[in-house]
Write a protein that holds these residues in place. Structure first.
Motif, PDB file in Angstrom:
ATOM      1  N   PRO A 114      58.302  44.377  72.682  1.00  8.39           N
ATOM      2  CA  PRO A 114      57.020  44.071  71.651  1.00  8.39           C
ATOM      3  C   PRO A 114      56.297  45.365  71.508  1.00  8.39           C
ATOM      4  O   PRO A 114      56.373  46.293  72.523  1.00  8.39           O
ATOM      5  CB  PRO A 114      56.583  43.107  72.169  1.00  8.39           C
ATOM      6  N   TRP A 115      55.470  45.483  70.482  1.00  7.60           N
ATOM      7  CA  TRP A 115      54.795  46.771  70.173  1.00  7.60           C
ATOM      8  C   TRP A 115      53.447  46.709  71.175  1.00  7.60           C
ATOM      9  O   TRP A 115      52.948  45.565  71.454  1.00  7.60           O
ATOM     10  CB  TRP A 115      53.971  46.548  68.681  1.00  7.60           C
ATOM     11  N   THR A 116      53.195  47.748  71.783  1.00  8.81           N
ATOM     12  CA  THR A 116      51.828  47.857  72.651  1.00  8.81           C
ATOM     13  C   THR A 116      50.625  47.463  71.664  1.00  8.81           C
ATOM     14  O   THR A 116      50.807  47.492  70.371  1.00  8.81           O
ATOM     15  CB  THR A 116      51.833  49.134  73.154  1.00  8.81           C
ATOM     16  N   LEU A 117      49.448  47.355  72.431  1.00  8.22           N
ATOM     17  CA  LEU A 117      48.198  47.262  71.593  1.00  8.22           C
ATOM     18  C   LEU A 117      47.723  48.557  70.982  1.00  8.22           C
ATOM     19  O   LEU A 117      48.200  49.693  71.371  1.00  8.22           O
ATOM     20  CB  LEU A 117      47.214  46.896  72.567  1.00  8.22           C
ATOM     21  N   CYS A 118      47.240  48.437  69.858  1.00  5.50           N
ATOM     22  CA  CYS A 118      46.838  49.578  68.969  1.00  5.50           C
ATOM     23  C   CYS A 118      45.825  50.111  69.752  1.00  5.50           C
ATOM     24  O   CYS A 118      44.871  49.537  70.058  1.00  5.50           O
ATOM     25  CB  CYS A 118      46.598  49.220  67.461  1.00  5.50           C
ATOM     26  N   SER A 119      45.859  51.511  70.051  1.00  2.00           N
ATOM     27  CA  SER A 119      44.861  52.111  70.834  1.00  2.00           C
ATOM     28  C   SER A 119      44.609  53.743  70.436  1.00  2.00           C
ATOM     29  O   SER A 119      45.524  54.153  70.179  1.00  2.00           O
ATOM     30  CB  SER A 119      45.191  51.754  72.216  1.00  2.00           C
ATOM     31  N   THR A 131      47.312  54.484  67.599  1.00  2.00           N
ATOM     32  CA  THR A 131      49.005  54.182  67.484  1.00  2.00           C
ATOM     33  C   THR A 131      49.305  53.194  68.253  1.00  2.00           C
ATOM     34  O   THR A 131      48.834  52.632  69.282  1.00  2.00           O
ATOM     35  CB  THR A 131      49.453  55.524  67.877  1.00  2.00           C
ATOM     36  N   GLU A 132      50.812  52.645  68.077  1.00  2.00           N
ATOM     37  CA  GLU A 132      51.072  51.456  68.922  1.00  2.00           C
ATOM     38  C   GLU A 132      52.554  52.217  68.912  1.00  2.00           C
ATOM     39  O   GLU A 132      53.215  52.452  68.078  1.00  2.00           O
ATOM     40  CB  GLU A 132      51.018  50.140  68.234  1.00  2.00           C
ATOM     41  N   THR A 133      53.381  51.812  70.089  1.00  2.00           N
ATOM     42  CA  THR A 133      54.569  52.190  70.461  1.00  2.00           C
ATOM     43  C   THR A 133      55.380  50.969  71.109  1.00  2.00           C
ATOM     44  O   THR A 133      54.950  50.053  71.333  1.00  2.00           O
ATOM     45  CB  THR A 133      54.665  53.136  71.495  1.00  2.00           C
ATOM     46  N   GLU A 161      56.959  55.035  67.571  1.00  2.00           N
ATOM     47  CA  GLU A 161      55.500  54.988  67.617  1.00  2.00           C
ATOM     48  C   GLU A 161      54.847  54.983  66.009  1.00  2.00           C
ATOM     49  O   GLU A 161      55.593  55.436  65.120  1.00  2.00           O
ATOM     50  CB  GLU A 161      54.785  56.459  67.969  1.00  2.00           C
ATOM     51  N   ARG A 162      53.907  54.197  65.915  1.00  2.00           N
ATOM     52  CA  ARG A 162      53.354  54.086  64.458  1.00  2.00           C
ATOM     53  C   ARG A 162      51.825  54.089  64.468  1.00  2.00           C
ATOM     54  O   ARG A 162      51.309  53.677  65.524  1.00  2.00           O
ATOM     55  CB  ARG A 162      53.968  52.902  63.674  1.00  2.00           C
ATOM     56  N   ARG A 163      51.602  54.523  63.355  1.00  2.00           N
ATOM     57  CA  ARG A 163      50.018  54.526  63.031  1.00  2.00           C
ATOM     58  C   ARG A 163      49.397  53.014  62.740  1.00  2.00           C
ATOM     59  O   ARG A 163      50.044  52.243  62.362  1.00  2.00           O
ATOM     60  CB  ARG A 163      49.762  55.217  62.031  1.00  2.00           C
ATOM     61  N   CYS A 164      48.339  52.776  63.379  1.00  2.00           N
ATOM     62  CA  CYS A 164      47.659  51.416  63.151  1.00  2.00           C
ATOM     63  C   CYS A 164      46.421  51.489  63.057  1.00  2.00           C
ATOM     64  O   CYS A 164      45.718  52.593  63.435  1.00  2.00           O
ATOM     65  CB  CYS A 164      48.270  50.593  64.450  1.00  2.00           C
ATOM     66  N   ARG A 165      45.844  50.457  62.298  1.00  2.00           N
ATOM     67  CA  ARG A 165      44.240  50.408  62.062  1.00  2.00           C
ATOM     68  C   ARG A 165      43.469  49.877  63.411  1.00  2.00           C
ATOM     69  O   ARG A 165      44.099  48.554  63.653  1.00  2.00           O
ATOM     70  CB  ARG A 165      43.947  49.349  60.968  1.00  2.00           C
TER      71      ARG A 165
END
Length: 196
Positions: A114-119, A131-133, A161-165
């Motif tokens: 699963p994606w990690t928490l956005c941080s 980012t979340e990975t 890795e992707r950018r997140c708000r």
């Protein structure tokens, strides 16, 4: 002149054109050249049919045991592994050696985590973007020989890795701001009454 049962005409230098369906094989030992006609080309050569003569042509790569053309290998010699038509002593990242057939095979991967928490910088708020990975690993091999393989070529194969708000303001910051705004508002409301 020597007798040459599989060749058409012969000379002291050996066979020249071969009979139909046979291949002309030319090889060197030191400075001496040898010529013969064969039914199938030996290891390290590939058969090439021509209008006038069929030839056995040497594979370009010395570690190639059987090739389809000069540059495209189909089977490697002992100690080398086949990967997309070329032979090398190691397999490239993302692949692992398969010893029984001397080929590099794609690493078998597990499902994505699963994606990690956005941080950002270990914080989950207080910034506009983070980012979340997520990752996946190579499956473990069961045989002893495969277990001895250096699994670094398959580990960790894929990481995204992707950018997140993020929330620009943290919940504790908002409550503190609200409290300070209320205090400021109360102080302003009381200040004119004290002067009067």
């Amino acid at each position: 002149m020597r007798s040459c049962p599989t060749c058409a005409p012969c000379s002291e230098k050996g066979c020249s054109p071969c009979r139909p369906r046979l291949f002309l094989l030319i090889w060197r030992v030191g400075i001496q050249q040898h010529v013969t006609c064969v039914h199938t080309c030996p290891s390290g050569y590939f058969s090439m049919r021509g209008r006038d003569v069929n030839r056995c042509t040497k594979c370009r790569t010395p570690s190639c045991d059987n090739c389809f053309s000069k540059d495209f290998c189909m089977k490697c010699k002992e100690g080398s592994f086949l990967n997309h038509g070329t032979c090398s002593t190691t397999c490239p990242p993302g692949t692992r050696p398969q010893f029984s057939i001397r080929e590099c095979q794609e690493c078998e991967l597990t499902s994505w985590s699963p994606w990690t928490l956005c941080s950002r910088n270990g914080e989950t708020c207080g910034y506009k973007w983070g980012t979340e990975t997520r990752a996946r690993d190579a499956r473990r091999w069961l045989s002893e020989q495969e277990a001895r393989i250096d699994l670094e070529t398959c580990q960790p194969l894929a990481q995204e890795e992707r950018r997140c708000r993020l929330r620009k303001f943290c919940p504790s910051d908002r409550s503190e701001r609200r409290a300070s705004r209320r205090k400021e508002k109360k102080r302003r409301l009381r200040a004119p009454h004290k002067e009067a």
